[in-house]
Design a protein around this motif. Sequence first.
Motif, PDB file in Angstrom:
ATOM      1  N   PRO A 150       6.716   1.314 -12.705  1.00  0.00           N
ATOM      2  CA  PRO A 150       7.638   1.592 -11.593  1.00  0.00           C
ATOM      3  C   PRO A 150       7.407   2.941 -10.922  1.00  0.00           C
ATOM      4  N   ARG A 151       6.785   3.887 -11.614  1.00  0.00           N
ATOM      5  CA  ARG A 151       6.583   5.207 -11.041  1.00  0.00           C
ATOM      6  C   ARG A 151       5.300   5.305 -10.211  1.00  0.00           C
ATOM      7  N   ARG A 152       4.460   4.305 -10.305  1.00  0.00           N
ATOM      8  CA  ARG A 152       3.151   4.382  -9.658  1.00  0.00           C
ATOM      9  C   ARG A 152       3.242   3.973  -8.188  1.00  0.00           C
ATOM     10  N   VAL A 153       2.772   4.866  -7.317  1.00  0.00           N
ATOM     11  CA  VAL A 153       2.731   4.570  -5.885  1.00  0.00           C
ATOM     12  C   VAL A 153       1.611   3.558  -5.628  1.00  0.00           C
ATOM     13  N   PRO A 154       1.871   2.487  -4.880  1.00  0.00           N
ATOM     14  CA  PRO A 154       0.804   1.527  -4.571  1.00  0.00           C
ATOM     15  C   PRO A 154      -0.379   2.216  -3.899  1.00  0.00           C
ATOM     16  N   ARG A 155      -1.576   1.744  -4.185  1.00  0.00           N
ATOM     17  CA  ARG A 155      -2.791   2.338  -3.644  1.00  0.00           C
ATOM     18  C   ARG A 155      -3.309   1.541  -2.446  1.00  0.00           C
TER      19      ARG A 155
ATOM     20  N   ASN B 139       0.847  -1.195   0.000  1.00  0.00           N
ATOM     21  CA  ASN B 139       0.000   0.000   0.000  1.00  0.00           C
ATOM     22  C   ASN B 139       0.882   1.244   0.000  1.00  0.00           C
ATOM     23  N   PRO B 140       0.327   2.452   0.096  1.00  0.00           N
ATOM     24  CA  PRO B 140       1.163   3.658  -0.018  1.00  0.00           C
ATOM     25  C   PRO B 140       2.275   3.766   1.016  1.00  0.00           C
ATOM     26  N   PHE B 141       2.102   3.146   2.189  1.00  0.00           N
ATOM     27  CA  PHE B 141       3.102   3.279   3.253  1.00  0.00           C
ATOM     28  C   PHE B 141       4.104   2.126   3.270  1.00  0.00           C
ATOM     29  N   SER B 142       3.893   1.111   2.418  1.00  0.00           N
ATOM     30  CA  SER B 142       4.732  -0.091   2.479  1.00  0.00           C
ATOM     31  C   SER B 142       6.204   0.216   2.207  1.00  0.00           C
ATOM     32  N   ARG B 143       6.463   1.086   1.236  1.00  0.00           N
ATOM     33  CA  ARG B 143       7.858   1.401   0.914  1.00  0.00           C
ATOM     34  C   ARG B 143       8.533   2.103   2.097  1.00  0.00           C
ATOM     35  N   THR B 144       7.831   3.044   2.724  1.00  0.00           N
ATOM     36  CA  THR B 144       8.376   3.723   3.898  1.00  0.00           C
ATOM     37  C   THR B 144       8.677   2.722   5.003  1.00  0.00           C
ATOM     38  N   ALA B 145       7.741   1.782   5.215  1.00  0.00           N
ATOM     39  CA  ALA B 145       7.958   0.759   6.242  1.00  0.00           C
ATOM     40  C   ALA B 145       9.155  -0.115   5.900  1.00  0.00           C
ATOM     41  N   HIS B 146       9.287  -0.468   4.622  1.00  0.00           N
ATOM     42  CA  HIS B 146      10.403  -1.322   4.206  1.00  0.00           C
ATOM     43  C   HIS B 146      11.745  -0.644   4.427  1.00  0.00           C
ATOM     44  N   LEU B 147      11.801   0.662   4.252  1.00  0.00           N
ATOM     45  CA  LEU B 147      13.068   1.385   4.336  1.00  0.00           C
ATOM     46  C   LEU B 147      13.427   1.792   5.768  1.00  0.00           C
TER      47      LEU B 147
ATOM     48  N   GLU C  86      16.390  10.655  -7.530  1.00  0.00           N
ATOM     49  CA  GLU C  86      17.010  10.797  -8.848  1.00  0.00           C
ATOM     50  C   GLU C  86      16.052  10.509  -9.988  1.00  0.00           C
ATOM     51  N   THR C  87      15.235   9.473  -9.852  1.00  0.00           N
ATOM     52  CA  THR C  87      14.400   9.026 -10.971  1.00  0.00           C
ATOM     53  C   THR C  87      12.902   9.252 -10.767  1.00  0.00           C
ATOM     54  N   GLY C  88      12.474   9.375  -9.526  1.00  0.00           N
ATOM     55  CA  GLY C  88      11.041   9.476  -9.244  1.00  0.00           C
ATOM     56  C   GLY C  88      10.348   8.126  -9.206  1.00  0.00           C
ATOM     57  N   ASP C  89      11.108   7.050  -9.410  1.00  0.00           N
ATOM     58  CA  ASP C  89      10.521   5.713  -9.433  1.00  0.00           C
ATOM     59  C   ASP C  89      10.327   5.181  -8.012  1.00  0.00           C
ATOM     60  N   VAL C  90       9.184   4.528  -7.818  1.00  0.00           N
ATOM     61  CA  VAL C  90       8.913   3.863  -6.553  1.00  0.00           C
ATOM     62  C   VAL C  90       9.528   2.465  -6.553  1.00  0.00           C
ATOM     63  N   TRP C  91       9.517   1.847  -7.721  1.00  0.00           N
ATOM     64  CA  TRP C  91      10.061   0.501  -7.888  1.00  0.00           C
ATOM     65  C   TRP C  91      11.248   0.524  -8.837  1.00  0.00           C
TER      66      TRP C  91
ATOM     67  N   ARG D 163      11.943  -4.433  -6.801  1.00  0.00           N
ATOM     68  CA  ARG D 163      12.325  -4.048  -5.451  1.00  0.00           C
ATOM     69  C   ARG D 163      11.994  -2.578  -5.272  1.00  0.00           C
ATOM     70  N   PHE D 164      11.762  -2.174  -4.021  1.00  0.00           N
ATOM     71  CA  PHE D 164      11.516  -0.759  -3.751  1.00  0.00           C
ATOM     72  C   PHE D 164      12.791   0.044  -4.011  1.00  0.00           C
ATOM     73  N   SER D 165      12.628   1.213  -4.575  1.00  0.00           N
ATOM     74  CA  SER D 165      13.772   2.099  -4.779  1.00  0.00           C
ATOM     75  C   SER D 165      14.257   2.641  -3.441  1.00  0.00           C
ATOM     76  N   THR D 166      15.535   2.941  -3.375  1.00  0.00           N
ATOM     77  CA  THR D 166      16.086   3.577  -2.180  1.00  0.00           C
ATOM     78  C   THR D 166      15.692   5.047  -2.186  1.00  0.00           C
ATOM     79  N   HIS D 167      15.962   5.724  -1.083  1.00  0.00           N
ATOM     80  CA  HIS D 167      15.668   7.158  -1.028  1.00  0.00           C
ATOM     81  C   HIS D 167      16.423   7.905  -2.128  1.00  0.00           C
ATOM     82  N   ALA D 168      17.706   7.550  -2.339  1.00  0.00           N
ATOM     83  CA  ALA D 168      18.518   8.227  -3.359  1.00  0.00           C
ATOM     84  C   ALA D 168      17.972   7.953  -4.753  1.00  0.00           C
ATOM     85  N   GLU D 169      17.601   6.711  -5.030  1.00  0.00           N
ATOM     86  CA  GLU D 169      17.049   6.368  -6.351  1.00  0.00           C
ATOM     87  C   GLU D 169      15.730   7.075  -6.590  1.00  0.00           C
TER      88      GLU D 169
END
Length: 487
Positions: A385-390, A202-210, A464-469, A455-461
Amino acid sequence: MSMEVPAWLTAWLAGDDYTIAREILERGVAALYLVAFVSAVNQFPALLGEHGLLPVRRFLRHPYARKQPTLFRWRYSDRLLRAVAWTGAALSALIVLGVVQLAPTYVFVPVFLIVWFLYLSIVNVGQTFYGFGWESLICEAGFVVAFLGAWDTAPPITIVFFIRWLVFRLEFGAGMIKMRGDRSWRDLTALYYHHETQPMPNPFSRTAHLLPKWWHRVEVLGNHFAQLIVPWFLFAPQPVASIAAAVMILTQLWLVLTGNFAWLNWITIVLCFAGVSDGVWSWLLGGADVGRFGAETVPLWYAVVAVAVTVFLVVLSWPPLRNLFARRQLMNASFNRWHLVNAYGAFGSVTKERYEVVVEGTADDPYDPEARWEEYGFRGKPGDPRRVPRQFAPYHLRLDWLMWFLALGSRDSPWFEVLLLRLLEADGPTLKLLRCDPFGGRAPRAVRARMFLYRFSTHAEKRETGDVWVRSEVGELVPPVSLRSGQ
């Protein structure tokens, strides 16, 4: 001439300190039935209907299917399915609004059981698209909660405690399957991966993963505490039972915040309120008089019904009780065709890498190296890859979930070939299951399926790219296929 019944005969059964819990349980479970019925209206015909990916009519030819308790045993049509689902949704809505609770208990209980059986009828012909543990869970919950009764009776305490037993099986079963199933749960590393590889982020999953790895280890410890230790205290006196319920509710809210697990977390939260007494609610509100929803006694006739139902459910509890402590514990198993008193569990093993099936179509010659392939977008599963999970839960996107299992190598996937055929036909109901049809309703010349590692992109990625994945192609799952002969 009426004969007055001595109060002591039924006084012990009156759970008059759980009237608020009853309101939450009945309305909450009914609300999730409402979501489930609307999901069936929107998805069932395309997935399992007359022209679906796994048609019910074909399924009903098998002797196994004809033994299932379902309204569709003798006849299925999409029109009948919609009638069943809309009827269930309407009755569920009336319970959510508290209308049915105003009727006598001898009306309320049958109405709730009708809701239960209507949904059971759908589940029992839903095949792999309804093969999830929370389908059995909502069926069991609906049957048991129905016997809490309407406002003309106090909630029977035996039913309240059986709901706690349901929560115990749900939570403790999930904890045990983790400890037995995957070393990463035992060495506290499971959540290094799970937020990223779970079926539908979901939208918070990447934040939780990082989050830092130390936090993920704390998460796992908290999970083990909430699932292996806390459930035992549901059977303790108050306020200990209420504290245990609160701990489990809080852990479930964290799962709601970090993932899309259909209504699994929501129904667990609702059921946990069986442990919270009216007295605790009063304390939480600063000593306010919370009042009582309904009568403080149980009529003799209903006491007989409630005790009989409790005994029936206790007898059915032996197989799941034995399963909890079995070396080869079953996960999400039903021991009867009515989906009553089941075994539960989730994520006994954790996927450490995320694979996704990407489905594409082309209007060009599929064998031309210059052919332009366009990607079909799914509503919930990762794609662009640019789409944030809903956020979709508690709504259940069944096709998206099955696509996750497909990427894991699921062998029970005959529906996928039919999906590709429906895309080649530009089938309207099938396309409505998707978020994006790159061909605007027109039929492509060919379709194919490719496998990618995500895989989820890192904060730096991300900066740089705007990609979530970040994704990389692994290989081809299905080569280009077409309706045209020779291709």
